[in-house]
Design a protein around this motif. Structure first.
Motif, PDB file in Angstrom:
ATOM      1  N   ALA A  48      22.244  -6.750  -3.932  1.00 45.85           N
ATOM      2  CA  ALA A  48      21.488  -7.258  -2.789  1.00 45.85           C
ATOM      3  C   ALA A  48      20.041  -6.821  -2.875  1.00 45.85           C
ATOM      4  O   ALA A  48      19.115  -7.604  -2.639  1.00 45.85           O
ATOM      5  CB  ALA A  48      22.124  -6.776  -1.493  1.00 45.85           C
ATOM      6  N   TYR A  49      19.824  -5.542  -3.223  1.00 40.27           N
ATOM      7  CA  TYR A  49      18.453  -5.067  -3.346  1.00 40.27           C
ATOM      8  C   TYR A  49      17.726  -5.765  -4.481  1.00 40.27           C
ATOM      9  O   TYR A  49      16.558  -6.134  -4.368  1.00 40.27           O
ATOM     10  CB  TYR A  49      18.441  -3.548  -3.539  1.00 40.27           C
ATOM     11  N   PHE A  52      16.781  -9.211  -3.437  1.00 41.96           N
ATOM     12  CA  PHE A  52      15.699  -9.230  -2.461  1.00 41.96           C
ATOM     13  C   PHE A  52      14.351  -9.068  -3.138  1.00 41.96           C
ATOM     14  O   PHE A  52      13.373  -9.753  -2.820  1.00 41.96           O
ATOM     15  CB  PHE A  52      15.930  -8.121  -1.430  1.00 41.96           C
ATOM     16  N   ASP A  61       4.170 -11.040   2.398  1.00 45.27           N
ATOM     17  CA  ASP A  61       4.794 -10.361   3.533  1.00 45.27           C
ATOM     18  C   ASP A  61       3.740  -9.834   4.484  1.00 45.27           C
ATOM     19  O   ASP A  61       3.819  -9.987   5.708  1.00 45.27           O
ATOM     20  CB  ASP A  61       5.645  -9.205   2.981  1.00 45.27           C
ATOM     21  N   MET A  65       2.985 -10.818   8.475  1.00 43.46           N
ATOM     22  CA  MET A  65       2.989  -9.833   9.560  1.00 43.46           C
ATOM     23  C   MET A  65       1.641  -9.816  10.281  1.00 43.46           C
ATOM     24  O   MET A  65       1.579  -9.685  11.506  1.00 43.46           O
ATOM     25  CB  MET A  65       3.275  -8.440   9.000  1.00 43.46           C
ATOM     26  N   VAL A  68       1.310 -12.667  12.758  1.00 37.18           N
ATOM     27  CA  VAL A  68       2.056 -12.502  14.011  1.00 37.18           C
ATOM     28  C   VAL A  68       1.358 -11.516  14.925  1.00 37.18           C
ATOM     29  O   VAL A  68       1.442 -11.625  16.149  1.00 37.18           O
ATOM     30  CB  VAL A  68       3.489 -12.035  13.692  1.00 37.18           C
ATOM     31  N   ILE A  70       1.246  -7.805  14.666  1.00 41.43           N
ATOM     32  CA  ILE A  70       1.832  -6.515  15.020  1.00 41.43           C
ATOM     33  C   ILE A  70       0.934  -5.355  14.618  1.00 41.43           C
ATOM     34  O   ILE A  70       1.153  -4.239  15.043  1.00 41.43           O
ATOM     35  CB  ILE A  70       3.214  -6.327  14.395  1.00 41.43           C
TER      36      ILE A  70
ATOM     37  N   ASP B 149       9.306  -9.266  13.839  1.00 38.83           N
ATOM     38  CA  ASP B 149       7.967  -9.471  13.265  1.00 38.83           C
ATOM     39  C   ASP B 149       7.679  -8.416  12.207  1.00 38.83           C
ATOM     40  O   ASP B 149       7.044  -8.698  11.196  1.00 38.83           O
ATOM     41  CB  ASP B 149       6.915  -9.390  14.368  1.00 38.83           C
ATOM     42  N   MET B 150       8.138  -7.188  12.466  1.00 44.90           N
ATOM     43  CA  MET B 150       7.900  -6.103  11.516  1.00 44.90           C
ATOM     44  C   MET B 150       8.831  -6.174  10.318  1.00 44.90           C
ATOM     45  O   MET B 150       8.641  -5.419   9.367  1.00 44.90           O
ATOM     46  CB  MET B 150       8.139  -4.760  12.201  1.00 44.90           C
ATOM     47  N   LYS B 151       9.831  -7.011  10.400  1.00 40.38           N
ATOM     48  CA  LYS B 151      10.843  -7.165   9.338  1.00 40.38           C
ATOM     49  C   LYS B 151      11.545  -5.832   9.053  1.00 40.38           C
ATOM     50  O   LYS B 151      11.553  -5.338   7.919  1.00 40.38           O
ATOM     51  CB  LYS B 151      10.225  -7.689   8.046  1.00 40.38           C
ATOM     52  N   PRO B 154      14.992  -5.435   5.915  1.00 41.49           N
ATOM     53  CA  PRO B 154      15.112  -6.820   5.480  1.00 41.49           C
ATOM     54  C   PRO B 154      16.192  -7.085   4.449  1.00 41.49           C
ATOM     55  O   PRO B 154      16.501  -8.236   4.172  1.00 41.49           O
ATOM     56  CB  PRO B 154      13.727  -7.102   4.882  1.00 41.49           C
ATOM     57  N   VAL B 155      16.778  -6.025   3.843  1.00 42.92           N
ATOM     58  CA  VAL B 155      17.776  -6.263   2.790  1.00 42.92           C
ATOM     59  C   VAL B 155      19.168  -6.446   3.381  1.00 42.92           C
ATOM     60  O   VAL B 155      19.840  -7.429   3.141  1.00 42.92           O
ATOM     61  CB  VAL B 155      17.782  -5.089   1.793  1.00 42.92           C
ATOM     62  N   HIS B 156      19.594  -5.469   4.214  1.00 47.60           N
ATOM     63  CA  HIS B 156      20.953  -5.532   4.760  1.00 47.60           C
ATOM     64  C   HIS B 156      20.970  -5.560   6.271  1.00 47.60           C
ATOM     65  O   HIS B 156      22.000  -5.815   6.869  1.00 47.60           O
ATOM     66  CB  HIS B 156      21.753  -4.296   4.333  1.00 47.60           C
TER      67      HIS B 156
END
Lengths: 75, 171
Positions: A48-49, A52, A61, A65, A68, A70, B149-151, B154-156
């Motif tokens: 999974a890692y 990703f 990314d 962000m 948006v 933040i 928004d900060m995610k 994000p992997v799991h």
């Protein structure tokens, strides 16, 4: 009370036999549990890692962000 | 049961028997006590009581006790049973019989749990102060939006379950 003769039971080495069986069993069970964990939990997690981060772009990314809103240091 | 064995051991070590605990030795000292505090009471964890079950024997029973002092092969089966019944209150099968007490116990446990639940409900309605603003639905929604928004994770974790293109949770 019975008049027939019974076969002689195993009188010695009972604990040793029990321990031997349990040692082998414990070894196999722990190997099995370790294998299950590796292939059920550890490998999927690593995959999974890896998935990703294969197409991950930190710049993209960051831009998302920032859009948006933040962050407090920049707008 | 554990305490009974420990108490008896303590008495023996101190040199007193259970009967002489508060003496001067009075007649019929063990009378009036109910099981499990009677001297003839036995249980699976304490199988050899201090006193026999019947201490006052009539003439016939005393004759039997005299006969017991001889060879036991001369006792008939009925006599052996009679001697057992003089010595012990119950057989092991009788004393270890199961009972339905657990149903009463569990019933009372659940009943009082339910009663406690009613009390806590009343407390929730009439005693608790209003929720802090951070627990209102509006605030929690804003908090969740900020986390997405900060995610975070994000992997799991949380952000991995959110579809950022369609702006909804992943199916």
């Amino acid at each position: 009370m019975a008049s027939e003769v019974l076969a002689k039971h195993l009188m010695r080495g009972l604990l040793a036999r029990c321990l031997r069986i349990h040692v082998v069993e414990a070894f196999l069970v722990s190997l099995g549990v370790a294998a299950l964990y590796k292939f059920g939990v550890a490998e999927p997690r690593k995959k999974a890692y890896a998935d990703f981060y294969k197409n991950y772009s930190p710049e993209k990314d960051f831009e998302e962000m920032k859009k948006v809103g933040i962050f407090r240091g920049i707008t | 049961m554990l305490s009974r064995a420990a108490w008896s051991l303590m008495l023996k070590k101190s040199g007193h028997g259970r009967r002489e605990m508060h003496s001067p030795e009075a007649p019929a000292r063990g009378e009036g006590k109910m099981p499990p505090y009677a001297n003839w009471y036995a249980e699976r964890s304490y199988p050899m009581p201090e006193e026999p079950f019947c201490s006052d024997l009539n003439a016939e029973q005393q004759a039997l006790k005299e006969k017991e002092k001889g060879s036991w092969t001369q006792l008939s089966h009925a006599e052996k049973v009679a001697l057992y019944r003089l010595q012990y209150h119950q057989t092991f099968a009788e004393m270890n019989r199961r009972s339905n007490e657990w149903k009463t116990v569990m019933g009372c446990v659940f009943f009082f749990c339910g009663f406690t639940a009613l009390l806590i409900w009343w407390q929730r309605v009439y005693v608790y102060p209003p929720k802090p603003i951070t627990l209102t639905d509006e605030w929690k929604a804003q908090q969740l939006q900020r986390m997405l928004d900060m995610k975070v994770n994000p992997v799991h974790g949380l952000a991995s379950h959110w579809d950022y293109e369609k702006k909804e949770w992943k199916k």
